[in-house]
Design a protein around this motif. Structure first.
Motif, short mmCIF file in Angstrom:
data_model
loop_
_atom_site.label_atom_id
_atom_site.label_comp_id
_atom_site.label_asym_id
_atom_site.label_seq_id
_atom_site.Cartn_x
_atom_site.Cartn_y
_atom_site.Cartn_z
N ASP A 92 -10.45 -24.88 -10.78
CA ASP A 92 -9.97 -23.53 -11.10
C ASP A 92 -11.12 -22.59 -11.46
OD1 ASP A 92 -8.41 -21.39 -11.56
OD2 ASP A 92 -7.77 -22.01 -13.56
N PRO A 97 -15.14 -26.64 -28.24
CA PRO A 97 -13.87 -27.11 -27.67
C PRO A 97 -13.20 -26.08 -26.77
CG PRO A 97 -13.61 -26.59 -29.99
CD PRO A 97 -15.07 -26.49 -29.69
N TRP A 145 -5.43 -22.46 -29.37
CA TRP A 145 -6.43 -22.26 -28.32
C TRP A 145 -7.10 -23.56 -27.93
CZ3 TRP A 145 -9.59 -17.10 -29.14
CH2 TRP A 145 -8.74 -16.02 -28.86
N ALA A 146 -7.05 -24.54 -28.81
CA ALA A 146 -7.69 -25.83 -28.50
C ALA A 146 -6.82 -26.66 -27.57
CB ALA A 146 -7.97 -26.59 -29.79
N PRO A 165 -4.91 -27.11 -23.99
CA PRO A 165 -5.06 -26.54 -22.64
C PRO A 165 -3.78 -25.89 -22.15
CG PRO A 165 -4.90 -28.93 -22.52
CD PRO A 165 -4.96 -28.58 -23.97
N GLY A 218 -5.31 -16.58 -17.05
CA GLY A 218 -5.22 -17.38 -15.84
C GLY A 218 -6.16 -18.56 -15.86
N SER A 219 -7.45 -18.27 -15.76
CA SER A 219 -8.38 -19.38 -15.57
C SER A 219 -9.13 -19.73 -16.85
CB SER A 219 -9.38 -18.99 -14.51
OG SER A 219 -9.88 -17.70 -14.84
N LEU A 220 -8.60 -19.33 -17.99
CA LEU A 220 -9.29 -19.61 -19.25
C LEU A 220 -8.80 -20.93 -19.83
CD1 LEU A 220 -11.25 -18.63 -21.41
CD2 LEU A 220 -9.39 -17.40 -22.45
N TRP A 221 -9.62 -21.98 -19.68
CA TRP A 221 -9.21 -23.30 -20.14
C TRP A 221 -10.12 -23.78 -21.25
CZ3 TRP A 221 -4.60 -23.92 -18.54
CH2 TRP A 221 -4.20 -23.52 -17.24
N VAL A 222 -9.79 -24.97 -21.76
CA VAL A 222 -10.62 -25.55 -22.82
C VAL A 222 -11.79 -26.31 -22.19
CG1 VAL A 222 -8.74 -25.73 -24.45
CG2 VAL A 222 -9.13 -27.56 -22.82
N ASN A 223 -12.69 -26.80 -23.05
CA ASN A 223 -13.88 -27.48 -22.56
C ASN A 223 -13.75 -28.99 -22.80
OD1 ASN A 223 -16.39 -28.48 -22.02
ND2 ASN A 223 -17.40 -27.49 -23.76
N PHE A 224 -13.50 -29.70 -21.72
CA PHE A 224 -13.27 -31.14 -21.87
C PHE A 224 -14.56 -31.92 -22.12
CE2 PHE A 224 -9.31 -29.89 -19.82
CZ PHE A 224 -8.41 -30.54 -20.64
#
Lengths: 174, 1037, 455
Positions: A81, B859, C141-142, C144, C150-156
């Motif tokens: 994405d 995170p 926000w933590a 997912p 839209g494309s704003l996800w968490v950091n895995f």
């Protein structure tokens, strides 16, 4: 279950007598409706001729689902994405995905299985249990026999229950 | 970033390819925008020129009919484009400090001061005080109206009264005194002359808070000129300073630092550097940058200089002078030899405000033949003209009631003169007292009339810092308050009807325009000067052939006469880099700027050597110290102690400029006024006090310090240094090259990685910091604070170690321990700074690591890496786990512990807590919310602006047009910012970048290193090793 | 299995009958709360309210209320977090692993232990949320979640995010595990209940359980598999918590030994806390016949073992620091032992390594008083361990210029009090209204014992 069917109840004091009784009664050709015990009695299911539970398979399948879901989610979000440069790592940092994948696997496996268990055993907060004998959750073991499902006469059944060592034999109509 | 395959049509026009649309389709904005497109092909300079014209008109208006209401941009001012910055050349004059500057304004608000590269005198850099001065413009404590006896009056009323009063006095022949700091502006002098013409019994009394009277008088007797020569440190191979902090506060530190740095820069082509000796009591910035420094008592300065004279004289075959011997002859002899070896290319300079000492200094420079080369009378420096004797007489006259009228012209003697108390008490004896000060300060509060002056950013003015070097200041904003320029007042009172603007213009027409030939039409000439900000007159002054005619011997006997041995504990005052003499004390940016050496902010303190502290049984740890009572002469003050390595044994130091009582909310009650401890007589102000007694109060106290650990624990990966000799032998001397052993033999840390990393295809921003030319002046850190809207957190929070500085300057002392000694004692010794340490300054900001540890741990992906190599911080995504800060090996991330803006708990943060202060905020940088992390962004807003300008003109950004605030402010060009992808950029040149066969670039410069190279975070900031011009000594750790 | 049991002393003493079990345990639930319970409960509530003020100020004014600074970004907050998570390990561990090993002695303690786990994990979860600069956003926000960007996800890549997944999974699985165990007992209470409310409530809680043999057999396999899943889960949780530190670049954090060492530490502190609580419950509820000295001794043995493992880990760390030859690593540990926080290190060592060794003496490990004291000492020690790891590592890391000290404020203390307040309140409520001992399971061992008695 059809209304007003009559049940014969054999009450047993401990699980050893119960186990022997179950074997004996079944040998006597009596079809046992169900046995109610206050705690798990080992070997009872075998004595009653129940099939091994298939819940483990359900657990496994749900586990698989968890794994694939986790990987799809992570790769989808981080790589497909919107790839971003994070700490100089690749856009597909697989090692980073392992912990979450593991956790989701366990989560789905356990929840899936327990859910299935509740459904198949018809356990739900709003359910009304059929109590054949209130003491079955205290210290008595209750063997219930559905008269309508048996060819033998009520007397014979009561007799065989007595013989198998039931401390008392009662009747109950639902 | 990701390819977007979908096509979103901007509007119905695009959908049906409307011709109108197609025409504009390629433009960034289809419809016309007020952003001036017409600059295509023009350079920024022409753009500025246009602005120059524009502002001339606007400011004219501003001066005649001050606009006090905000005008909506419905009808847009011709030269103001929303979101486009305008730059105006101007001149910073504060007290008698001078700097030629360029003022950045946005929507008509000055928001940033930068150095004017065209200025010969100040050379394009700035100081912390200059950078911060823009906030003083928006200081709510400034007077908003003329006042009479504490009540607001109209200007007309005031003028009428002033004229009549002065008239009476003048008629009666009563004395009228104009007390002022040195006046750098010729037109101002002329204006005052007009005033004097109207009131003939007027006399101008000039004094300077930090007086140069001694030196001036010495020059008068030695050369017949009451001025200071222009110093050319860039020509000096050997410089010997006796308590003269020419890199920090002396005369013209901006230019001096630049000149000095020139002689310290090294490279493949230049392997020579100058050597600096420093004999001083307090560890000053100059001392910190010296190759050899010996701590001496202030009472002995004269002797040392006398001895130096004799050593030189012996070589020169000149007669010796009679002077007592001193202890540290080793260093002195060494200095003498070096001086003699570099005859004519050396400088001896002293900060002593004493005629005889300065005479001997002149004599030494004369023997060395420095006049005409390193010291020149071609363009004598005019910024200091104070006359202590005159001031002394004035004070006595005033106290005897002989003075009937006093006008304080932007000066505050009650605070910043040793006899201030006397002046204050006897002001009532004068019939007429007036001050032009911009606030009700210590002096102004005791006068009848106040005619508040404009801030320099609201004023027209000119200046002549050095003979033949002129500069102009122009208003960058119309008057905020109902103030009037003091010069205007003088003209008005002197019954001159012309505006000061016309007055200056007239003046320039007569003098400078006449003096030059290349431009025929005056208006063009004027606009040219206005745009440049400076004008170089013909430097061929008549004074080139001055002969030294001082009497060193007589001076020596006077020195000997004054000197008495065993004067007990001696107190030495100094101007702090941040606060100076206290004019801008109410500026929170300066108050929170840590002292470059002690790292203390928000107060002054008694600095003493470890040995002295031990004698007094005082110990200092992690900012915990004790307060002491300091008895100097009659006065006694209570100050906290700071144990200061390098402080001469038997001396204590204290900074001037603190202890203001009426400067404003921020400054009042911060620290103690050290001027009150000093004494002044007909011979001048003495900046040290002998026979000081100190007794600990036992009251323990926690001092606001931004760095509590003294040494760098011998960690070569942090500080890498070598001596010049070593460097000449091997350019990579002192470099620490860690190797990681791997299955395929030892590898460079950067070569070992789990990932292949990412290519930056367009730009790759980087920074080079030369530890050799960084003097630690802290101009960069304040510039950063101004540019990036960094909050001031106040003393309490600094004590809690929560200052917000994005760019800090780490100061490390050499330690007593030895790295090799692995024992516990060895370790504890490593933590102890040496008594007289070597000092290293290391500007430390976000290193923009390519493998940033902070990014990995966030995170919510609030900090990520850009495709131009920048480590970005997305404030509005941050949830504030502080994990990134913990995982930052450089500890450069700053957390918003509280809401610092619009919060009554932080009154000191004036730039965010009052509507006027907020005018200074940079609209290109967001003010961070509570609970988010922030850090250096490499001034990404400047990068974007630069790229946008280039894009608008359809070209690549040119090297130098994009630069960070710190790099721009740095007077010594120690910080260089640029695009490492551009092979012609200065940074690429400095790093000598070259492509390797693997395709990635490698750094060829041997001095360049990354801090903490071995942890493989691959910073984009490079440091150049510190090279000291001294023989190998053992105290290196 | 029975054989094993037969050589052991009976796990339930005084020849209790099955009915006695029902009586003893259910009666607690049915009776009015005792005086001691009321006192304890008020105390717990008071703690919760006082601590609540600290929470309020922190959320209202900012994290600045705590003693943290530019150098020390985590201190009490994460110390408490890890500490509570550690404690939260015992319950599920006892139930799961001991069930896999068919250790019957677990049966009378696992219920309380699991409850404790649940509450401890909740306490732990409070800190990652409250320590955030903007908890009101961070809370979700933590996760997912799809959002307007839209494309704003968490950091895995972030261990904190792994943590989030690990802890929440652990929490929910433990909860299920615990609840499954409770269902038959709720049924028992339901069938004894007289009041309509009690009937309704426990009726719903018991999910219409009827104790049919079929259900029991399913129930058993579910329990077994859950145990099988929970075991690696328990181990994974503290492993992942340790990643927060192990994957960083900070000397003293960046250590590969952390996962096993943290897990051992977690079991260590978990068991200690279980002991502390059980000894009290046992006394107050007079459950001496169910929680016997036998149980306590066995748990003390576990404490010796884990305590020693932790001790070995401490030594290994020091050795590796020296052996690595990395000066920062070496300094980090020299500073731990002899630096300004030496006292924290010293108390950690005494409480965690030395004190448990006393359990080698049978007298001490079978003595209630000494067990109680030591169980508390161990938890103090474990708190210090986390404090030492977190604070002493970052307060002096790479660049000496940023070295700083950490001094807690009263709000740091308040937050900690708050978590205790919650923990005790919750546990007391549990102890009053839930069967503190797994009735069904205990019944099953009663029988096997009586069996033995017959033979």
């Amino acid at each position: 279950m059809s209304s007003d069917s009559k049940y014969i109840l054999g009450v047993y004091d401990n699980e050893v007598t119960l186990l022997n009784a179950v074997k004996a009664v079944r040998k006597g050709g009596v079809k046992i409706h169900e046995v109610f015990t206050p705690f798990p009695v080992h070997g009872l299911d075998i004595a009653l001729g129940y099939r091994m539970s298939r819940l483990p398979i359900a657990a496994f399948l749900f586990g698989l689902l968890g794994t694939s879901l986790a990987l799809t989610m992570q790769i989808g979000m981080m790589t497909v994405d919107w790839p971003m440069i994070i700490g100089g790592k690749d856009y597909l940092p697989l090692p980073s995905f392992i912990p979450v994948t593991f956790e989701l696997t366990v989560l789905l496996a356990s929840f899936g299985m327990v859910g299935t268990f509740f459904v198949v055993s018809n356990l739900k907060p709003w359910g009304k249990p059929k109590i054949f004998d209130i003491r079955s959750t205290d210290d008595k073991h209750i063997m219930a026999i559905d008269l309508s499902k048996n060819k033998l006469s009520e007397a014979d059944i009561k007799k065989s229950l007595k013989d198998s060592g039931a401390s008392e034999v009662n009747e109950k109509v639902f | 970033m990701k390819e977007n395959t979908k096509i979103y049509w901007k509007g119905i026009e695009q959908l049906k390819n409307d011709p109108e649309f197609v025409k504009n389709a390629d433009k960034e904005f289809p419809e016309y925008l007020p952003i001036s497109e017409n600059e295509n092909g023009n350079s920024r300079r022409d753009f500025l020129k246009l602005m120059g014209f524009g502002v001339a008109a606007v400011s004219l208006a501003a001066c005649e009919a001050p606009i006090r209401k905000a005008i909506p941009y419905l009808n847009k001012p011709v030269d103001v484009d929303p979101s486009v910055a305008n730059y105006y050349a101007s001149t910073y004059i504060n007290g008698s400090d001078y700097c030629s500057v360029v003022v950045k304004t946005r929507e008509g608000r000055p928001i940033k001061i930068e150095g004017n590269k065209l200025s010969k005198f100040s050379g394009g850099g700035t100081t912390a005080q200059v950078e911060a001065s823009v906030l003083s413009l928006y200081d709510k404590q400034r007077l908003q109206n003329p006042m009479k006896a504490g009540a607001a009056v109209t200007w007309d009323a005031l003028d009428a009264e002033v004229k009549s009063k002065l008239g009476e006095i003048a008629a009666a022949g009563g004395q009228i005194k104009i007390v002022t700091h040195s006046i750098v502006s010729p037109s101002t002098k002329k204006a005052i002359a007009k005033f004097i013409a109207a009131y003939p019994s007027t006399q101008v009394i000039t004094y300077d808070a930090s007086s140069y009277s001694g030196a001036l008088n010495a020059n008068l007797s030695s050369f017949g000129i009451r001025a200071l020569p222009s110093y050319n440190f860039n020509k000096s191979k050997t410089t010997v300073s006796f308590g003269a902090d020419f890199l920090g506060t002396l005369l013209n530190p901006v230019a001096f630092s630049k000149q000095f740095a020139e002689t310290r820069k090294l490279g493949p082509k230049k392997k020579e550097m100058s050597r600096l000796y420093s004999f001083e009591s307090n560890l000053s910035l100059t001392g910190a940058n010296a190759d050899y420094r010996s701590p001496i008592r202030p009472s002995e300065v004269g002797l040392y200089i006398g001895n130096l004279y004799n050593l030189i004289a012996a070589k020169a075959g000149a007669p010796a002078i009679s002077v007592a011997k001193v202890d540290d002859t080793v260093t002195l002899t060494k200095a003498a030899n070096d001086l003699w070896a570099s005859k004519g290319a050396s400088i001896v300079v002293s900060g002593e405000n004493d005629i005889s000492v300065q005479t001997v200094v002149n004599a030494i420079n004369n023997l060395l033949g420095n006049y005409g080369s390193t010291l020149s009378w071609d363009a004598p420096v005019m910024t200091k003209q104070g006359d202590d004797a005159m001031m002394d007489v004035f004070v006595t006259d005033l106290s005897q009631g002989l003075v009937s009228g006093v006008i304080f012209f932007n000066c505050n003697p009650v605070y910043d003169h040793p006899k201030g108390a006397v002046i204050g008490s006897s002001l009532s004896k004068a019939k007429f007292t007036l001050s032009t000060s911009d606030r009700v300060d210590e002096t102004t509060s005791q006068v009848t009339y106040v005619a508040p002056d404009n801030h320099y950013l609201e004023s027209w003015n000119d200046a002549e810092p050095a003979k033949g070097q002129y500069s102009l200041s122009q208003p960058a904003i119309s008057n905020i308050f109902n103030t009037r320029q003091a010069q205007q007042s003088f003209l008005t009172w002197g019954n001159v009807s012309t505006s000061y603007f016309d007055f200056i213009k007239e003046n320039w027409k007569e003098t400078h325009f006449a003096s030059q030939t290349e431009i025929g039409d005056f208006q063009t000439f004027w606009d040219q000067c206005l745009y440049n900000g400076v004008f170089e007159g013909d430097a061929t002054s008549t004074m080139s052939a001055v002969e030294f005619s001082g009497d060193a011997n007589a001076a020596a006997t006077k020195i000997a006469g004054k000197y008495k041995k065993g004067t007990g504990l001696e107190l030495v005052t100094y101007e702090s880099i941040a606060i100076g003499a206290g004019e801008q004390a109410n500026n929170p940016w300066l108050q929170e700027m840590p002292d470059p050496l002690s790292k203390v902010c928000w107060e002054n303190y008694i600095s003493m050597s470890q040995s002295t502290a031990n004698e007094l049984g005082i110990e200092m740890k992690e900012g915990f110290t004790t307060k002491v009572n300091v008895k100097a002469g009659i006065a006694t003050v209570t100050l906290p102690v700071v144990v200061q390595p390098g402080q001469a044994a038997g001396t204590v130091g204290v900074a001037l400029g603190y202890g203001r009582t009426k400067a404003g909310k921020v400054a009042d009650g911060v620290g103690v006024n050290a001027f009150a401890l000093l004494s002044s007589n007909s011979e001048g102000i003495v900046y040290s006090v002998a026979g000081v007694t100190i007794e600990p109060t036992g009251e323990s106290y926690r001092i606001a310090q931004t760095q509590t650990h003294q040494t760098f624990m011998g960690r070569e990966t942090v500080i890498q240094e070598a001596t010049l000799a070593e460097y000449k032998a091997d350019a990579s001397a002192g470099r620490y090259k860690p190797m990681i052993s791997s299955y395929s033999g030892p590898k460079k840390p950067n070569a070992v990685s789990l990932w292949k990393g990412h290519e930056y295809n367009n730009h790759h921003w980087g920074m080079v910091i030369d530890l050799n030319s960084c003097t630690g002046c802290a101009a960069c850190s304040v510039a950063c604070q101004v540019e990036n809207n960094i909050p001031v957190v106040g003393k309490e929070e600094v004590v809690n170690r929560r200052e917000m500085a994005w760019l800090r300057i780490d100061r490390y002392y050499s330690s007593q321990g030895n790295k090799e000694d692995k024992s516990m004692e060895g370790l504890s010794m490593l933590e102890k700074a040496s008594e007289n340490p070597e000092v290293t300054f290391q500007p430390m900001m976000c290193q923009q690591c390519n493998n940033a540890p902070c990014e990995t741990v966030c995170p919510v992906a609030a900090t990520t890496h850009s495709t131009e190599g920048l480590n970005q911080m997305t404030y509005n995504r941050c949830i504030g786990t502080r994990y990134c800060a913990n995982n930052c090996p450089f500890k450069v991330r700053r957390f918003n512990w509280f809401k610092y803006h619009d919060n009554r708990q932080f009154p000191d943060n004036t730039s965010m807590n009052n509507e006027l202060g907020k005018m200074v905020l940079n609209p290109d940088v967001v003010v961070r919310a509570r609970g988010v992390m922030e850090k250096c962004s490499f001034c990404v807003q400047r990068i974007q602006t630069g790229k946008l300008n280039a894009k608008k003109q359809g070209r690549r950004p040119v090297d130098g047009e994009i630069s960070t605030a710190c790099a721009t402010a740095c007077p010594t060009e120690a910080i260089v910012f640029g695009d490492m992808k551009d092979s012609n950029s200065r940074i690429s040149q400095l790093l000598r970048l070259s492509a390797t066969e693997e395709g990635d670039t490698e750094v060829k410069e041997e001095r360049a290193y990354n801090v903490l190279e071995e942890i493989g975070v691959k910073p984009n900031v490079w440091y150049f090793t510190k090279i000291r011009n001294k023989e190998l000594t053992d105290n290196q750790a | 299995m029975q054989a094993v049991a037969s050589v052991r002393k009976p796990l339930v003493t005084n020849g209790k009958t099955v009915h006695d079990v029902t009586e003893d345990i259910c009666s607690r639930v049915e009776q009015k709360p005792t005086k001691t319970w009321m006192v304890a409960f008020t105390f717990a509530l008071a703690l919760l309210i006082v601590g609540g003020y600290a929470v309020y100020r922190t959320v209202w004014d900012g994290i600045g209320m705590w003693g943290l600074n530019k150098t020390v970004g985590w201190a009490w907050d994460i110390t408490n977090f890890v500490w509570w998570v550690g404690i939260g390990h015992a319950g599920t561990l006892i139930s799961a692993i001991l069930l896999l090993f068919r250790q019957k002695w677990r049966m009378s303690i696992n219920r309380a232990a699991e409850a404790m786990t649940i509450f401890a994990v909740i306490c732990a979860l409070m800190f990652p949320i409250l320590h955030m600069g903007r908890p009101w956003l961070g809370m979700y926000w933590a996760i997912p979640l799809p959002n307007t960007f839209g494309s704003l996800w968490v950091n895995f890549n972030s261990p904190l995010l792994w943590d989030f997944f690990a802890i929440s999974t652990y929490f929910s699985v433990s909860l299920v595990f615990w609840y499954i165990g409770l269902i038959p007992d709720f049924a028992t209470i339901r069938d004894r209940a007289t009041g309509p409310i009690a009937k309704a409530v426990y009726g719903a809680l018991s999910f219409a359980w009827d104790g049919a043999a079929k259900t029991w057999s399913r129930y058993e396999s579910v329990a077994l598999i859950l145990a099988g899943l929970a075991t690696p889960l328990v181990l994974s949780v503290h492993t992942i918590v340790s990643f927060d530190f192990a994957t960083s670049v900070i000397p003293g954090w960046h250590t590969t030994i952390f996962p096993p060492y943290f897990v051992a530490g977690a079991i260590f502190s978990g068991f200690a806390m279980v002991l502390t609580l059980l000894l009290v419950t046992r006394k107050v509820y007079k459950l001496e016949d169910y929680i016997t000295i036998e149980h306590i001794e066995l748990m003390n043995i576990v404490i010796i073992i884990t305590g020693s493992i932790v001790g070995v880990a401490y030594i290994t760390e020091l050795f590796i620091a020296w052996y690595s030859g990395v000066e920062y690593e070496q300094y980090a540990f020299i500073n731990r032992v002899s630096g300004p926080y030496w006292w924290a290190y010293a108390s950690m060592m005494t409480c965690n390594v030395i004190s448990p060794q006393l359990f080698w003496f049978k007298k001490i490990r079978t003595n209630l008083a000494s067990t109680f004291v030591l169980s508390i000492v161990v938890n103090i020690g474990m708190w210090f361990e986390r404090f030492v790891i977190i604070v002493t590592s970052i307060h002096r890391d790479y660049l000496p210029s940023s070295w700083a000290m950490f001094y807690p404020t009263r709000y740091d203390v308040g937050m900690y009090m708050f978590s205790f307040g919650f923990f005790f309140t919750a546990f007391l409520l549990f102890a009053k209204y839930f069967p503190v001992i797994n009735i069904a399971e205990v019944k099953s061992i009663i029988i096997s014992d009586s069996e033995k008695a017959k033979k």
